[in-house]
Design a protein around this motif. Structure first.
Motif, PDB file in Angstrom:
ATOM      1  N   PHE A   1       0.838  -1.190   0.000  1.00 55.81           N
ATOM      2  CA  PHE A   1       0.000   0.000   0.000  1.00 55.81           C
ATOM      3  C   PHE A   1       0.877   1.246   0.000  1.00 55.81           C
ATOM      4  N   PHE A   2       0.556   2.181  -0.884  1.00 59.69           N
ATOM      5  CA  PHE A   2       1.330   3.415  -0.933  1.00 59.69           C
ATOM      6  C   PHE A   2       0.529   4.523  -0.282  1.00 59.69           C
ATOM      7  N   PHE A   3       1.244   5.518   0.168  1.00 57.76           N
ATOM      8  CA  PHE A   3       0.671   6.579   0.976  1.00 57.76           C
ATOM      9  C   PHE A   3       0.220   7.726   0.093  1.00 57.76           C
ATOM     10  N   SER A   4      -0.932   8.296   0.389  1.00 56.97           N
ATOM     11  CA  SER A   4      -1.359   9.460  -0.373  1.00 56.97           C
ATOM     12  C   SER A   4      -2.070  10.422   0.558  1.00 56.97           C
ATOM     13  N   ASN A   5      -1.943  11.694   0.244  1.00 60.61           N
ATOM     14  CA  ASN A   5      -2.556  12.743   1.054  1.00 60.61           C
ATOM     15  C   ASN A   5      -3.370  13.625   0.134  1.00 60.61           C
ATOM     16  N   GLN A   6      -4.648  13.814   0.491  1.00 54.00           N
ATOM     17  CA  GLN A   6      -5.547  14.643  -0.316  1.00 54.00           C
ATOM     18  C   GLN A   6      -5.616  14.174  -1.758  1.00 54.00           C
ATOM     19  N   GLY A   7      -5.534  12.890  -1.940  1.00 58.17           N
ATOM     20  CA  GLY A   7      -5.718  12.346  -3.272  1.00 58.17           C
ATOM     21  C   GLY A   7      -4.464  12.297  -4.126  1.00 58.17           C
ATOM     22  N   ARG A   8      -3.336  12.719  -3.613  1.00 60.21           N
ATOM     23  CA  ARG A   8      -2.106  12.719  -4.412  1.00 60.21           C
ATOM     24  C   ARG A   8      -1.054  11.850  -3.730  1.00 60.21           C
ATOM     25  N   ILE A   9      -0.317  11.100  -4.522  1.00 63.49           N
ATOM     26  CA  ILE A   9       0.747  10.272  -3.957  1.00 63.49           C
ATOM     27  C   ILE A   9       1.835  11.191  -3.433  1.00 63.49           C
ATOM     28  N   ARG A  10       2.316  10.898  -2.246  1.00 60.45           N
ATOM     29  CA  ARG A  10       3.336  11.747  -1.649  1.00 60.45           C
ATOM     30  C   ARG A  10       4.722  11.241  -2.009  1.00 60.45           C
ATOM     31  N   ASP A  11       5.694  12.143  -1.908  1.00 61.09           N
ATOM     32  CA  ASP A  11       7.062  11.747  -2.242  1.00 61.09           C
ATOM     33  C   ASP A  11       7.668  10.878  -1.171  1.00 61.09           C
ATOM     34  N   VAL A  12       7.333  11.182   0.076  1.00 54.45           N
ATOM     35  CA  VAL A  12       7.940  10.441   1.182  1.00 54.45           C
ATOM     36  C   VAL A  12       7.009   9.285   1.506  1.00 54.45           C
ATOM     37  N   GLN A  13       7.426   8.082   1.193  1.00 52.94           N
ATOM     38  CA  GLN A  13       6.554   6.940   1.392  1.00 52.94           C
ATOM     39  C   GLN A  13       6.971   6.184   2.638  1.00 52.94           C
ATOM     40  N   SER A  14       5.982   5.754   3.398  1.00 56.18           N
ATOM     41  CA  SER A  14       6.325   4.949   4.564  1.00 56.18           C
ATOM     42  C   SER A  14       5.338   3.802   4.668  1.00 56.18           C
ATOM     43  N   GLN A  15       5.731   2.835   5.466  1.00 57.79           N
ATOM     44  CA  GLN A  15       4.969   1.602   5.563  1.00 57.79           C
ATOM     45  C   GLN A  15       3.627   1.829   6.232  1.00 57.79           C
TER      46      GLN A  15
ATOM     47  N   PRO B   1       2.744 -16.649   5.276  1.00 58.12           N
ATOM     48  CA  PRO B   1       4.109 -16.899   5.756  1.00 58.12           C
ATOM     49  C   PRO B   1       5.151 -16.746   4.666  1.00 58.12           C
ATOM     50  N   ALA B   2       4.710 -16.823   3.394  1.00 58.65           N
ATOM     51  CA  ALA B   2       5.680 -16.695   2.309  1.00 58.65           C
ATOM     52  C   ALA B   2       5.994 -15.244   1.996  1.00 58.65           C
ATOM     53  N   HIS B   3       5.287 -14.325   2.571  1.00 56.81           N
ATOM     54  CA  HIS B   3       5.488 -12.921   2.211  1.00 56.81           C
ATOM     55  C   HIS B   3       6.352 -12.267   3.267  1.00 56.81           C
ATOM     56  N   THR B   4       7.572 -11.898   2.915  1.00 52.52           N
ATOM     57  CA  THR B   4       8.479 -11.338   3.912  1.00 52.52           C
ATOM     58  C   THR B   4       8.818  -9.884   3.624  1.00 52.52           C
ATOM     59  N   GLU B   5       8.196  -9.300   2.601  1.00 53.71           N
ATOM     60  CA  GLU B   5       8.541  -7.923   2.244  1.00 53.71           C
ATOM     61  C   GLU B   5       7.967  -6.979   3.282  1.00 53.71           C
ATOM     62  N   GLU B   6       8.754  -5.963   3.665  1.00 56.42           N
ATOM     63  CA  GLU B   6       8.252  -5.007   4.643  1.00 56.42           C
ATOM     64  C   GLU B   6       7.552  -3.850   3.968  1.00 56.42           C
ATOM     65  N   PHE B   7       8.169  -3.333   2.927  1.00 59.90           N
ATOM     66  CA  PHE B   7       7.575  -2.204   2.239  1.00 59.90           C
ATOM     67  C   PHE B   7       8.062  -2.223   0.806  1.00 59.90           C
ATOM     68  N   ALA B   8       7.165  -1.961  -0.122  1.00 55.45           N
ATOM     69  CA  ALA B   8       7.499  -2.189  -1.524  1.00 55.45           C
ATOM     70  C   ALA B   8       8.095  -0.988  -2.217  1.00 55.45           C
ATOM     71  N   TYR B   9       8.046   0.185  -1.636  1.00 57.00           N
ATOM     72  CA  TYR B   9       8.451   1.376  -2.386  1.00 57.00           C
ATOM     73  C   TYR B   9       9.618   2.056  -1.706  1.00 57.00           C
ATOM     74  N   GLU B  10      10.626   2.349  -2.512  1.00 51.69           N
ATOM     75  CA  GLU B  10      11.779   3.068  -1.976  1.00 51.69           C
ATOM     76  C   GLU B  10      11.590   4.547  -2.184  1.00 51.69           C
TER      77      GLU B  10
END
Lengths: 328, 401
Positions: A260-274, A308-317
């Motif tokens: 899941f990616f983070f968005s504020n007021q309908g726009r994707i933000r530059d700083v992404q966090s989990q 259990p097979a999913h070990t990714e913490e966050f998908a976006y750098e």
């Protein structure tokens, strides 16, 4: 709900504040802020007051000015339901819920023993097996900004699933400021505890969202909202896409929460966090794929489980070019 | 009479010489609200014989630059060109977008000192640049190095269009291939090919076979057959064939439809052949056969669970519906066409001759229908052997029930 209304109007009578609209409105604004105009009505404890609680298109303020002018203790249309009795019932109900909450805290989180909660790996959060399950959801469309899409929610056949259907129209409203339009959304109501306090879901033991749906091939967007008390948080949400296959077979969609990616007021933000899962308020499904026409989505149930097979913490750098301050 | 377009004072007369050579077209029908024509609308109006396509669009854009050395009103021209792209069919063409960005005068809007960098330098032009990039994003066009170079030349590295370009470069590739059921960008125009695409998408079994039972006749057919013959394309997998062969002839099968399937922006309708769920007492219990092969196991039941404490099942009874035996997409949704489909199915499923077929066609496109026990109408008793009798119980559903 009826209790709070009476208390507020009681304060009006006592204080005789001339600026009653401004005094009441922020109070009520905070309370009603998360109820969008919908085609459903939540069943109230006092059916006689349902008309005052219902949101009209004209807005909250005009409605309450009309209501406040009328004598509050006027007799009801249905003589068997009395306003005071409904108030008393509701007070008792809230105290009972408070007692349950305190007692459940001794047993374990949400009233279930701790060993059960810790070992749980798959949990059904929303299911659609009866009309009362539909009341947990609110349905909105771009009619609120003047568009032409319609959306309805009802139980499917055999009361075994919920059907969200309607027509999407991407005709922009002629209000001078929107150039695009056309969306429909189904949002879950925030869970309430005693005295209508906002509660939240705790899904920290799980890492994947599971949906059993049957769509018509359109791409939907799943939005998750966290704790919405702070005003900035009201516009923030985490989203991801849900692609339906179409066809007569039920489709199982598994979306890990790390996507899941983070968005504020309908726009994707530059700083992404989990997405942090400990205080989830609500989940919603939106359709806004710019294609006009009818749509439908059948939902069987919505659950969360641990993959259990999913070990990714966050998908976006985060990128150093766009947000250089993070990389100093 | 050509409409009076507002002319700016310094506009060169050469820009509008195309107007005098145009044949005046018929007056536009009045629409509400009446829109005022933009200043450069007539540049896009082509001569009657010229088709609106990429070449004429490119020519128009280049004409603007040539006739107007100082490029006055380029912002309005670019906004208008963005609106007109859809008519000319070039909204997914990267070269055209680069050409449009080329219309901006270069090196003028770059901030030269720190004060210009703090305050948005030439905000209207930056907004226009952002709008061009936004339209690229909406149509799924990925910008390339030429776009980057143009943006740097026009706006500089620290401008908002450049920031948007960086964001596009970051996010568009991330979401390009996330769909597990991708639909090609250019859908086939032929209805039979579209039907095949849709059916293959809906059927998860890869060994299913698509059969075309009836092709639509070409337009210049003058034979005895009905020229408006609809196409019928069906799909059935070997498992479904086996299930249909095992089906009890005492219970009817239903043809339900039409249901809608969206492929990008086209809606196609399909019908399904299904039977009701067997009540619990009649359901067959699957027997595990003896292992006849000693080299490798014939049935492998691998689970996620690491031990007895692992339980990944949900504590809910999922919705169960009857088995689906075949699906089809047809040009018409009436019973005669579907009867032809059933006849075609009979060739590969001889058991279908003995099973009564009930047609449940909804009057309008609505949600998927399944039977609810109370509303089902009983089918007539099974037909004599050797003959296929269709029970035409057609129930018209009211709207979307």
């Amino acid at each position: 709900m009826a209790l709070i209304y009476k208390l507020l109007n009681g304060t009006y009578i006592l204080s005789k504040c001339p600026k009653r609209s401004t005094a009441l409105h922020p109070f009520l604004g905070i309370h009603f802020a998360d109820y969008c105009s919908s085609s459903l009505q939540k069943p109230e404890a006092a059916p006689g007051k349902a008309s005052s609680q219902r949101k009209t298109e004209g807005g909250l303020q005009g409605h309450h000015q009309k209501e406040v002018a009328v004598d509050i203790t006027s007799p009801e249309e249905k003589p068997e339901v009395s306003f005071d009795k409904a108030i008393r019932d509701e007070i008792k109900d809230h105290f009972r819920r408070l007692k349950d909450e305190i007692v459940n805290h001794w047993i374990g989180p949400e009233g279930r023993p701790l060993h059960e909660v810790l070992l749980e790996q798959a949990k059904v959060v929303w299911q659609f097996r009866g009309k009362e399950d539909l009341d947990k959801w609110v349905v909105t469309s771009d009619k609120t900004i003047g568009g032409r899409s319609e959306v309805f929610l009802k139980m499917g056949k055999n009361n075994q699933s919920a059907l969200l259907y309607g027509t999407l129209s991407s005709e922009a409203p002629q209000d001078g400021e929107s150039s695009r339009s056309g969306y429909c959304a189904m949002i879950s109501r925030i869970p309430r505890g005693a005295f209508e306090r906002k509660m939240s879901y705790d899904w920290s033991h799980f890492n994947t969202l599971y949906l059993r749906v049957r769509g018509d091939g359109r791409p939907w967007m799943v939005n998750i909202r966290e704790d919405t008390d702070i005003i900035q948080r009201k516009n923030q949400m985490y989203s991801y896409f849900m692609f339906t296959r179409g066809g007569p077979y039920w489709q199982e969609i598994k979306i890990p929460f790390s996507k899941f990616f983070f968005s504020n007021q309908g726009r994707i933000r530059d700083v992404q966090s989990q997405l942090l899962l400990d205080k989830i308020s609500s989940i919603g499904f939106t359709l806004a794929d710019k294609v006009d026409g009818p749509f439908f989505l059948e939902i069987d149930f919505i659950g969360v489980f641990t993959d259990p097979a999913h070990t990714e913490e966050f998908a976006y750098e985060n990128s150093p070019e766009i947000s250089p301050r993070l990389f100093k | 009479v050509p409409p009076q377009t507002p002319r700016s004072l310094h506009c060169s007369a050469a820009a509008h010489n195309s107007e005098s050579s145009l044949v005046p077209g018929p007056p536009e029908p009045r629409r509400k609200p009446i829109k005022a024509l933009s200043p450069y609308e007539d540049l896009f109006r082509q001569a009657p014989g010229v088709e609106r396509d990429k070449a004429s669009f490119v020519r128009t854009v280049q004409n603007f630059g040539q006739h107007n050395v100082h490029k006055r009103g380029h912002v309005d021209f670019i906004y208008l060109a963005l609106r007109k792209m859809r008519e000319f069919g070039v909204e997914r063409d990267l070269a055209v977008y680069n050409l449009l960005l080329d219309v901006f005068p270069k090196e003028v809007f770059r901030p030269r000192n720190v004060f210009q960098r703090i305050f948005v330098h030439y905000p209207r032009q930056q907004e226009c640049g952002i709008t061009v990039l936004e339209q690229m994003e909406n149509n799924g066009v990925m910008p390339n190095k030429e776009t980057e170079f143009l943006l740097i030349q026009i706006f500089g590295r620290k401008s908002y269009p450049m920031l948007k370009f960086l964001r596009m470069k970051l996010w568009l590739p991330r979401f390009k291939n996330i769909s597990p059921f991708p639909v090609p960008r250019d859908l086939p125009q032929d209805p039979v090919d579209l039907a095949k695409l849709g059916l293959r998408r809906m059927e998860p079994d890869l060994s299913a076979k698509v059969t075309v039972y009836q092709m639509p006749l070409s337009k210049d057919w003058t034979g005895a057959l009905d020229p408006t013959q609809p196409h019928i394309v069906g799909i059935q997998s070997p498992d479904q064939q086996a299930a249909l062969a095992r089906h009890n002839p005492a219970r009817p099968v239903f043809v339900e439809g039409p249901f809608s399937l969206w492929l990008r922006n086209k809606c196609v309708y399909y019908h399904i052949l299904r039977a009701d769920l067997l009540p619990p007492e009649e359901r067959e219990v699957e027997e595990t056969p003896e292992e006849w092969n000693l080299y490798y196991p014939m049935q492998l039941d691998l689970e996620y669970a690491r031990g007895g404490w692992d339980d990944y099942e949900f504590d809910i009874d999922e919705v169960e519906e009857g088995p689906v035996f075949a699906m089809c997409m047809a040009g018409a949704h009436d019973q005669a066409t579907l009867a032809k489909w059933i006849q075609g199915l009979q060739e590969t499923n001889p058991a279908l001759a003995q099973i009564p077929v009930v047609f449940r066609l909804a009057g309008s496109t609505g949600e998927l229908l399944t039977s609810s026990p109370g509303l089902e109408e009983p089918a007539r008793p099974p037909p004599p052997e050797g003959q296929e009798e269709e029970d035409t119980v057609q129930r018209q559903q009211q709207g979307q029930s």
